[in-house]
Each structure stands twice: as structure tokens, then as C-alpha cells.
Design a protein around this motif. Sequence first.
Motif, mmCIF file in Angstrom:
data_model
loop_
_atom_site.group_PDB
_atom_site.id
_atom_site.type_symbol
_atom_site.label_atom_id
_atom_site.label_comp_id
_atom_site.label_asym_id
_atom_site.label_seq_id
_atom_site.Cartn_x
_atom_site.Cartn_y
_atom_site.Cartn_z
ATOM 1 N N LEU A 72 -26.035 -11.560 18.326
ATOM 2 C CA LEU A 72 -25.043 -12.629 18.224
ATOM 3 C C LEU A 72 -25.523 -13.901 18.926
ATOM 4 O O LEU A 72 -25.258 -15.014 18.450
ATOM 5 C CB LEU A 72 -23.707 -12.164 18.821
ATOM 6 N N ASP A 73 -26.245 -13.749 20.040
ATOM 7 C CA ASP A 73 -26.815 -14.921 20.705
ATOM 8 C C ASP A 73 -27.888 -15.561 19.824
ATOM 9 O O ASP A 73 -28.001 -16.792 19.750
ATOM 10 C CB ASP A 73 -27.415 -14.529 22.056
ATOM 11 N N ALA A 74 -28.684 -14.711 19.173
ATOM 12 C CA ALA A 74 -29.733 -15.219 18.285
ATOM 13 C C ALA A 74 -29.123 -15.948 17.089
ATOM 14 O O ALA A 74 -29.684 -16.944 16.607
ATOM 15 C CB ALA A 74 -30.621 -14.069 17.812
ATOM 16 N N ILE A 75 -27.983 -15.472 16.618
ATOM 17 C CA ILE A 75 -27.303 -16.151 15.507
ATOM 18 C C ILE A 75 -26.873 -17.553 15.934
ATOM 19 O O ILE A 75 -27.043 -18.527 15.193
ATOM 20 C CB ILE A 75 -26.097 -15.316 15.019
ATOM 21 N N ASP A 76 -26.328 -17.667 17.137
ATOM 22 C CA ASP A 76 -25.937 -18.992 17.646
ATOM 23 C C ASP A 76 -27.161 -19.911 17.744
ATOM 24 O O ASP A 76 -27.094 -21.103 17.385
ATOM 25 C CB ASP A 76 -25.265 -18.863 19.013
ATOM 26 N N SER A 77 -28.276 -19.375 18.212
ATOM 27 C CA SER A 77 -29.506 -20.173 18.322
ATOM 28 C C SER A 77 -30.015 -20.572 16.940
ATOM 29 O O SER A 77 -30.550 -21.678 16.758
ATOM 30 C CB SER A 77 -30.588 -19.370 19.064
ATOM 31 N N PHE A 78 -29.847 -19.686 15.991
ATOM 32 C CA PHE A 78 -30.259 -19.956 14.608
ATOM 33 C C PHE A 78 -29.521 -21.170 14.047
ATOM 34 O O PHE A 78 -30.125 -22.073 13.467
ATOM 35 C CB PHE A 78 -29.985 -18.705 13.763
ATOM 36 N N PHE A 79 -28.209 -21.212 14.268
ATOM 37 C CA PHE A 79 -27.433 -22.341 13.746
ATOM 38 C C PHE A 79 -27.723 -23.631 14.518
ATOM 39 O O PHE A 79 -27.687 -24.728 13.944
ATOM 40 C CB PHE A 79 -25.944 -22.013 13.763
ATOM 41 N N THR A 80 -28.032 -23.503 15.795
ATOM 42 C CA THR A 80 -28.427 -24.682 16.568
ATOM 43 C C THR A 80 -29.725 -25.264 16.012
ATOM 44 O O THR A 80 -29.868 -26.490 15.860
ATOM 45 C CB THR A 80 -28.616 -24.320 18.054
ATOM 46 N N ALA A 81 -30.671 -24.383 15.688
ATOM 47 C CA ALA A 81 -31.950 -24.840 15.134
ATOM 48 C C ALA A 81 -31.779 -25.470 13.759
ATOM 49 O O ALA A 81 -32.541 -26.365 13.374
ATOM 50 C CB ALA A 81 -32.924 -23.662 15.054
ATOM 51 N N ARG A 82 -30.773 -25.018 13.005
ATOM 52 C CA ARG A 82 -30.555 -25.544 11.651
ATOM 53 C C ARG A 82 -29.723 -26.824 11.637
ATOM 54 O O ARG A 82 -29.596 -27.470 10.600
ATOM 55 C CB ARG A 82 -29.836 -24.506 10.780
ATOM 56 N N ALA A 83 -29.143 -27.194 12.764
ATOM 57 C CA ALA A 83 -28.224 -28.335 12.809
ATOM 58 C C ALA A 83 -28.806 -29.606 12.197
ATOM 59 O O ALA A 83 -28.102 -30.320 11.466
ATOM 60 C CB ALA A 83 -27.760 -28.578 14.238
ATOM 61 N N PRO A 84 -30.095 -29.939 12.451
ATOM 62 C CA PRO A 84 -30.631 -31.176 11.854
ATOM 63 C C PRO A 84 -30.692 -31.153 10.324
ATOM 64 O O PRO A 84 -30.827 -32.210 9.705
ATOM 65 C CB PRO A 84 -32.047 -31.261 12.456
#
Length: 326
Positions: free
Chosen positions: A5-17
Amino acid sequence: MPRILDAIDSFFTARAPRKDSPHTTAAYRRDLLAVTTLLAGLSQSDPEALPCSALTLSALRRAFAGFAAGRAKSSIARCWSTWNTFCGFLVSEGLLEGNPMAGVARPQPPIRQPKPLRGEDAPDDLLIALVQRARKARDPWPERDLAVVATLLLTGVRSAELLALTVGDVAGPAGERRLLVRGGKGDADRTVPVEPALERLLEGYLGSRARRFVAERRPLPVGAVLFVDGRGSRLTRNQLQYLVRQCYRHSGVADRVERGALVHALRHTFATRLGQAGASAMEIMELLGHRSLAASQGYLKTTARELRDAARSNPSYRVLERLADS
């Protein structure tokens, strides 16, 4: 090892741009959480505590087997693509040694065929009927109905794109107008030429709108919604579907609409007619706002008349004709 679940949050942070649409982000999150829950169930663990090390090939195969039960191929394929992207991200972050999704089976994507109005005269019959007489309605507005259908048929915009149009999106000098289509799939903007005939229809519609809503500000601000309902509010998706369905019935072409097409049938008709007129796949791609050439090539198939002409050219027909005349 970080939690999934933490990795999922990081995934969406990386995709934000990338500026994914809210719909895309929500679909990604649903797929990621659904399979994570299945993985937790298989290992009898709490989804909140499941580590990324649980993403083994065997575990993902079993989780996807459970996910596939009772779901359509398209949903399974979308979820597989989401997890393939997510696992690729984990590999790039050093959280997985390799992407296990390569070993997880996925359904072959269906070949999507265009669904234009059936019959070469159907689009013309639709426009002619709307020009010649108003459809039956509690509060008829023939100028609006004609402008909506003609815009869909002559520009190929999607339903959501049409509903988002503003008065200022019809831009350019008279005789050279263009439609600014904003926020298509992938948030890609494009322009579609508006020929004088459609320009006149839109002007006629806006004139009827001024007469109908006398208190509306004049001239309309560029940010005002272009197509409105009988109360002057933005057309909704359901209202647009109802309007188009009633226009089909009114013009006698309701039986020539492929099941499940409805409003999209006009977009497919636009593209198919372009292909018949000799437009290239690249031109169709630009006008439709497709992101790949392959999506546009399906509109270049030959018509029934062209197939008949090709079959008629068979020399054996001439032999038969000579024999019949002898």
C-alpha cells in the motif's frame, strides 16, 4: 521491505507529472487494491501489512485467477496492464528484482470494429429529417437538435468532448472556423475544421438560443457552455443520449444503429465517411484525437459498393454474360 500500500502511494506520486485524468487514476487504484486484497486473502494476511515481497509470480497468478472469475475480458486486461505498469515501477525502484507480470496470463484484447450508422444514406436521411421538420417533443428546439447532431456527425467529437465545448471553442475568422476540442483521451487537445455549412447551423442555433433565453447575457461570454438544455443549463450525458436517440427515431434510422453505439455511432460514421472519401489513416487519427495509428486504420475498410464493383470486375462475369447473350 515496504508495504504494497505504501508502494502504491509512491507509484501515484511518481505518476503525478503525467497529469492522468481522475477517471484513469481511480481505475488504476481500484485494480491495484482489488488484487492486493486477493493476495492478502491467499496468504491469510492483513492487506494493510502485506509487503512487496509477497508479489511473487505464483501469488500473482493465483490472485489474477480469482480476479478473473466473473469479470469481462476487458476488465481483466485493464487490470493486468495496471499491475504490469506498477510492477515495472517497483523494479525501477529496486523493490522487485524482475517484473512477475510477464508470467501472468492475460486475455487477448478484442478486435474493435467501427459501428457507423448502417446504410450509406443513413447519415443524410438523419440530417434531412432534422432540417425539414422538428421532432416531436414537449418543448421543441429544432435548431439545437440539428446543431448537436450535425456537430457530432461532421467533427467526430466524443460525447464528453461535445458536452465540454464552450462558445469560445468555435474560433477563427468567418469561413475558416475551427473547433477547439479540449481534454480528449489522455487530456490531448486538438482542432477540427468547421466548414461554412456547419458554421451557419451553429450561428442559427445561437440565434434561436438568444430568442429563447432573452435574459441571457449578450453577447455570450467565451466561457459560456455551447450546448444547453431547454432551461439553459449544460446538457448532461443522459440528456444528450436521449436527444440523439429521439433524433434517430424521428428520422427513421433507429434500426440502422448498431447495438451499444448510439451517440458514438455518429463519431464512427464521421470517420468511416472520411475513409471512404480517401482520407489517410494519419488524417483520421488527427481529426479523431486517437493516440495511435492502429486505432484509425479500421475506418479505411472498403464499402459494400466498392466490394461489389471489385467482384463485378472478375473476367468470368463477362464470359457468363456472353454465354447468356448467345
